[in-house]
Design a protein around this motif. Structure first.
Motif, PDB file in Angstrom:
ATOM      1  N   LYS A 161       0.820  -1.206   0.000  1.00 24.68           N
ATOM      2  CA  LYS A 161       0.000   0.000   0.000  1.00 24.68           C
ATOM      3  C   LYS A 161       0.854   1.256   0.000  1.00 24.68           C
ATOM      4  O   LYS A 161       0.525   2.253  -0.656  1.00 24.68           O
ATOM      5  CB  LYS A 161      -0.921  -0.005   1.225  1.00 24.68           C
ATOM      6  N   GLN A 162       1.999   1.224   0.698  1.00 22.37           N
ATOM      7  CA  GLN A 162       2.849   2.414   0.756  1.00 22.37           C
ATOM      8  C   GLN A 162       3.867   2.453  -0.369  1.00 22.37           C
ATOM      9  O   GLN A 162       4.055   3.485  -1.008  1.00 22.37           O
ATOM     10  CB  GLN A 162       3.582   2.464   2.096  1.00 22.37           C
ATOM     11  N   VAL A 163       4.511   1.313  -0.626  1.00 21.87           N
ATOM     12  CA  VAL A 163       5.639   1.306  -1.569  1.00 21.87           C
ATOM     13  C   VAL A 163       5.182   1.039  -2.999  1.00 21.87           C
ATOM     14  O   VAL A 163       5.737   1.583  -3.951  1.00 21.87           O
ATOM     15  CB  VAL A 163       6.688   0.253  -1.130  1.00 21.87           C
ATOM     16  N   ASN A 169      12.146  -3.701  -0.345  1.00 21.55           N
ATOM     17  CA  ASN A 169      11.186  -2.807   0.293  1.00 21.55           C
ATOM     18  C   ASN A 169      10.933  -3.161   1.755  1.00 21.55           C
ATOM     19  O   ASN A 169      10.241  -2.421   2.460  1.00 21.55           O
ATOM     20  CB  ASN A 169       9.859  -2.836  -0.471  1.00 21.55           C
ATOM     21  N   ASN A 205       8.939  -0.152  12.161  1.00 17.12           N
ATOM     22  CA  ASN A 205       7.686  -0.826  12.535  1.00 17.12           C
ATOM     23  C   ASN A 205       7.996  -2.107  13.308  1.00 17.12           C
ATOM     24  O   ASN A 205       7.944  -3.207  12.749  1.00 17.12           O
ATOM     25  CB  ASN A 205       6.856  -1.165  11.291  1.00 17.12           C
ATOM     26  N   ARG A 234      13.535   5.120   5.035  1.00 19.24           N
ATOM     27  CA  ARG A 234      12.122   4.810   4.870  1.00 19.24           C
ATOM     28  C   ARG A 234      11.312   5.498   5.964  1.00 19.24           C
ATOM     29  O   ARG A 234      11.821   5.824   7.045  1.00 19.24           O
ATOM     30  CB  ARG A 234      11.880   3.307   4.929  1.00 19.24           C
ATOM     31  N   ASN A 235      10.051   5.701   5.654  1.00 18.33           N
ATOM     32  CA  ASN A 235       9.118   6.228   6.638  1.00 18.33           C
ATOM     33  C   ASN A 235       8.438   5.073   7.355  1.00 18.33           C
ATOM     34  O   ASN A 235       8.390   3.946   6.857  1.00 18.33           O
ATOM     35  CB  ASN A 235       8.064   7.105   5.961  1.00 18.33           C
ATOM     36  N   LEU A 282       5.574   2.726   8.397  1.00 17.82           N
ATOM     37  CA  LEU A 282       4.361   2.294   7.715  1.00 17.82           C
ATOM     38  C   LEU A 282       3.154   2.462   8.629  1.00 17.82           C
ATOM     39  O   LEU A 282       3.215   2.154   9.820  1.00 17.82           O
ATOM     40  CB  LEU A 282       4.476   0.825   7.283  1.00 17.82           C
ATOM     41  N   ALA A 283       2.070   2.934   8.040  1.00 16.43           N
ATOM     42  CA  ALA A 283       0.823   3.075   8.799  1.00 16.43           C
ATOM     43  C   ALA A 283       0.111   1.726   8.834  1.00 16.43           C
ATOM     44  O   ALA A 283      -0.336   1.222   7.801  1.00 16.43           O
ATOM     45  CB  ALA A 283      -0.059   4.134   8.157  1.00 16.43           C
TER      46      ALA A 283
END
Length: 462
Positions: A341-343, A350, A358, A428-429, A431-432
């Motif tokens: 969903k994010q990448v 990834n 996370n 990287r950020n 992940l939600a």
């Protein structure tokens, strides 16, 4: 029967909710309906393990069918919990997704409860037709369309094998009923050659549905092209149903020593090919989803061990292994959906650095990979242990050694994603991870550990 009716009516209700634009009620109603169906399923549980047949013996409800039906319903419940806002991103017609999944589940319940080969065929067709639609439900996605076409062509081909095999079994024994087929085998001084041909064709048809080598060539492309949530459903619930059908047919009707001398060598070859092709090919994959597709082929090989060492303990072994594989796979696909969903893709790169950003997601995915690899204190280890024990009890020592060597190969590619999460750095950020994803991840992880530490928790159910 009440379980089948409940799920069928639930599917129609969800369809009507979609017709009247009650989009927010679709998922809650579906989940509540599945809980009701689960309660009705357990209502058939009998401590004395008595059997109850309906429709003149067409369906047979006992603890075996209750256990596998409950596993299918629970797995579907967990998978659908991951579907919030997922189908909305694909199409505006969300109700159809839930409805078709519920119809597929109806076919799966029939497969787990059949006592007549005609009902096996009907259950498989209900399940298969639903899956053909679900695979290609992303109408504007060429990969999804290609996957649906391949799945339909190969599925129709395999159905022909299965139907021809059932026809030959009927032609020799004069009945579709599993008990009557067993009586034919027991009373015949010389079993008809067409009966052996029927066994072989039935094995081929069911192995197609399970994705066993060398009938696996549709599996990677279909799993990769289908929506991830549908792939999770196909690789877990569907495989469980197929092996429930396998086990019921072979244990009730084809368990005589004479017949085992015919079909056991066939299954040994199929199990060996599935282990070899699935594990070796998975090593070379660069994408997580495709790796899971090839590894699922190897797990089919392990599940075939319970049929090769057919005994009264085979049903418990298949049930525990299927439960362990299903739970671990749901965790893996949930993590994959968050990353995708994010990448936007599922390359192993990834997952780099995920352990720092996370921790919960990385921890649950690590336990999933360890379980799939068969590391001790996880459910996957107990499942493999039961399979290897059964094979050794029937003196298939060479096959067991071969399987252990393949399991070592499996450890390598499963740990690739763990290494990427904890030992490779990446910018990287975080992940939600939605709350409902966290619930599924935590519940599934706890189940993996509990079964690994206390296997009797579910192994003694049937």
């Amino acid at each position: 029967m009440d379980v089948i009716i409940t799920i069928s009516l639930l599917a129609i209700l969800v369809l009507y909710l979609g017709l009247f634009k009650a989009a927010k009620a679709l998922l809650p109603v579906t989940l509540v309906g599945l809980l009701v169906a689960l309660g009705l399923t357990f209502n058939h549980w009998d401590l004395a393990n008595n059997t109850k047949s309906i429709f003149s013996g067409m369906l047979l409800f006992n603890n075996f069918s209750v256990a596998f039906s409950a596993l299918a319903i629970i797995s579907t419940f967990l998978i659908l919990m991951l579907s919030k806002d997922y189908f909305e991103r694909i199409s505006a017609n969300v109700a159809e997704y839930y409805t078709i999944i519920l119809f597929a589940l109806t076919g799966i319940i029939i497969i787990a409860s059949y006592h007549n080969l005609s009902m096996l065929f009907i259950g498989i067709e209900i399940m298969s037709v639903s899956l053909y639609i679900l695979t290609g439900i992303k109408k504007r996605d060429y990969a999804s369309n290609e996957a649906a076409l391949k799945y339909f062509l190969m599925g129709a081909f395999s159905t022909g094998f299965l139907l021809f095999g059932i026809t030959l079994l009927y032609g020799a024994s004069g009945s579709f009923d599993l008990t009557e087929i067993r009586n034919y085998v027991a009373s015949s001084e010389e079993i008809s050659p067409i009966f052996y041909a029927g066994i072989l064709l039935s094995i081929i048809g069911l192995c197609f549905k399970a994705g066993a080598a060398p009938f696996h060539f549709w599996t990677p492309d279909v799993y990769e092209g289908a929506p991830t949530l549908i792939t999770a459903f196909m690789s877990t619930v569907v495989k469980t149903a197929v092996f429930a059908a396998f086990l019921r047919l072979f244990y009730i009707s084809l368990s005589s020593v004479t017949l085992q001398e015919f079909w056991v060598p066939v299954l040994v070859v199929l199990a060996s090919l599935s282990l070899l092709i699935g594990n070796i090919t998975a090593v070379y994959q660069q994408h997580f989803k495709r790796m899971l597709a090839y590894s699922s082929i190897s797990h089919v090989g392990y599940l075939l061990f319970a049929l090769i060492a057919l005994s009264s303990a085979s049903d418990s072994a298949v049930f525990l292994y299927a439960a362990a594989y299903t739970i671990a796979s749901i965790i893996a696909f949930a993590a994959l959906m968050v990353v995708q969903k994010q990448v936007g893709n599922d390359s192993f790169d990834n997952f780099n650095g995920l352990g720092r950003k996370n921790p919960l997601l990385a921890l649950t995915l690590t336990i999933s990979m360890l379980s799939l690899a068969g590391i001790p204190l996880t459910a996957g280890f107990i499942g493999k242990f039961m399979m290897f024990t059964g094979a050794l009890s029937t003196y298939h020592t060479a096959l067991t050694v071969f399987a252990v060597l393949n399991a070592i190969v499996g450890v390598f590619y499963y740990l690739r994603v763990v290494v990427a999460m904890y030992f490779k750095d990446a910018e990287r950020n975080e992940l939600a991870v939605p709350v409902y994803f966290k619930i599924v991840l935590v519940v599934s992880t706890l189940a993996t550990i509990i079964i690994g530490v206390y296997p009797g928790f579910i192994a003694d159910l049937i």
